[in-house]
Design a protein around this motif. Sequence first.
Motif, short mmCIF file in Angstrom:
data_model
loop_
_atom_site.label_atom_id
_atom_site.label_comp_id
_atom_site.label_asym_id
_atom_site.label_seq_id
_atom_site.Cartn_x
_atom_site.Cartn_y
_atom_site.Cartn_z
N CYS A 22 0.83 -1.21 0.00
CA CYS A 22 0.00 0.00 0.00
C CYS A 22 0.86 1.26 0.00
N ALA A 23 1.92 1.25 0.79
CA ALA A 23 2.81 2.41 0.87
C ALA A 23 3.44 2.73 -0.48
N GLU A 24 3.70 1.73 -1.28
CA GLU A 24 4.28 1.95 -2.61
C GLU A 24 3.33 2.71 -3.52
N PHE A 25 2.04 2.70 -3.18
CA PHE A 25 1.03 3.43 -3.94
C PHE A 25 0.59 4.70 -3.20
N ASP A 26 1.32 5.08 -2.14
CA ASP A 26 0.99 6.23 -1.31
C ASP A 26 -0.43 6.16 -0.75
N LEU A 27 -0.83 4.95 -0.36
CA LEU A 27 -2.13 4.74 0.26
C LEU A 27 -1.95 4.12 1.64
N THR A 28 -2.87 4.44 2.52
CA THR A 28 -2.92 3.70 3.78
C THR A 28 -3.56 2.34 3.48
N PRO A 29 -3.33 1.36 4.31
CA PRO A 29 -4.01 0.08 4.10
C PRO A 29 -5.54 0.23 4.07
N SER A 30 -6.08 1.11 4.89
CA SER A 30 -7.53 1.32 4.89
C SER A 30 -8.02 1.91 3.58
N GLN A 31 -7.28 2.87 3.04
CA GLN A 31 -7.67 3.45 1.75
C GLN A 31 -7.59 2.41 0.64
N ALA A 32 -6.54 1.61 0.65
CA ALA A 32 -6.39 0.58 -0.37
C ALA A 32 -7.52 -0.44 -0.28
N THR A 33 -7.85 -0.84 0.93
CA THR A 33 -8.95 -1.80 1.13
C THR A 33 -10.25 -1.21 0.60
N LEU A 34 -10.50 0.05 0.91
CA LEU A 34 -11.73 0.70 0.48
C LEU A 34 -11.83 0.77 -1.04
N ILE A 35 -10.79 1.26 -1.70
CA ILE A 35 -10.91 1.40 -3.16
C ILE A 35 -10.97 0.04 -3.85
N CYS A 36 -10.29 -0.95 -3.28
CA CYS A 36 -10.37 -2.29 -3.86
C CYS A 36 -11.77 -2.88 -3.68
N ALA A 37 -12.42 -2.57 -2.55
CA ALA A 37 -13.75 -3.10 -2.28
C ALA A 37 -14.81 -2.52 -3.22
N VAL A 38 -14.57 -1.33 -3.76
CA VAL A 38 -15.57 -0.70 -4.64
C VAL A 38 -15.09 -0.58 -6.09
N ARG A 39 -14.01 -1.23 -6.41
CA ARG A 39 -13.42 -1.04 -7.74
C ARG A 39 -14.29 -1.59 -8.87
N ASN A 40 -15.05 -2.65 -8.62
CA ASN A 40 -15.83 -3.27 -9.69
C ASN A 40 -17.24 -2.73 -9.82
N GLU A 41 -17.80 -2.26 -8.70
CA GLU A 41 -19.17 -1.74 -8.72
C GLU A 41 -19.41 -0.95 -7.45
N PRO A 42 -20.39 -0.04 -7.50
CA PRO A 42 -20.73 0.71 -6.30
C PRO A 42 -21.23 -0.22 -5.20
N ARG A 43 -20.97 0.17 -3.96
CA ARG A 43 -21.40 -0.59 -2.77
C ARG A 43 -22.14 0.34 -1.83
N GLN A 44 -23.11 -0.20 -1.13
CA GLN A 44 -23.79 0.57 -0.10
C GLN A 44 -22.84 0.80 1.07
N MET A 45 -22.89 1.99 1.61
CA MET A 45 -22.05 2.30 2.77
C MET A 45 -22.35 1.33 3.91
N ALA A 46 -23.62 1.01 4.13
CA ALA A 46 -23.98 0.09 5.21
C ALA A 46 -23.37 -1.29 4.99
N GLU A 47 -23.31 -1.73 3.75
CA GLU A 47 -22.69 -3.02 3.42
C GLU A 47 -21.20 -2.98 3.72
N LEU A 48 -20.56 -1.87 3.40
CA LEU A 48 -19.13 -1.72 3.66
C LEU A 48 -18.83 -1.67 5.15
N VAL A 49 -19.69 -1.04 5.92
CA VAL A 49 -19.51 -1.01 7.37
C VAL A 49 -19.41 -2.44 7.89
#
Length: 146
Positions: A22-49
């Motif tokens: 993640c650091a090699e992409f200047d992302l925190t692990p949380s940011q990387a996890t988030l963008i990877c989780a929504v990369r293919n399609e939109p997700r409901q915030m409640a689902e992501l919680v």
Amino acid sequence: MDYGDKLFWLSVVIQRKYVQICAEFDLTPSQATLICAVRNEPRQMAELVAALGMTKNALSQLVDRTARLELVARASSAQDRRVVMLSATPTGKVLAEAVYAEITRRLPEIARNLDADDQRDLERVATAVVDASGLSSSTSKQPSTP
């Protein structure tokens, strides 16, 4: 060391590798996890919680920080305006695909010292654990990786 100790240290090994990537992409692990989780399609915030094991407030703060980088965007659901959807921006999608590809390519390096049979066993067990968690179906529509 008992089984719990081994699992603890396995999580440390995985997290260290993940943080490094993640650091090699200047992302925190949380940011990387988030963008990877929504990369293919939109997700409901409640689902992501639920899927990410975060509080609503923590996810909202993470989304705010990641949105400032123009990697994700919020929108109301077309079906129910009370539902907030999160999606990757075009820039976020490109970055998420690159991060995800690097993670799936390099994370298996943690097993490089195992023989081929043990690597296959680890893959089988890891797949079973993730499948049993319900996360693979709720947060990703992509095929599993070796």
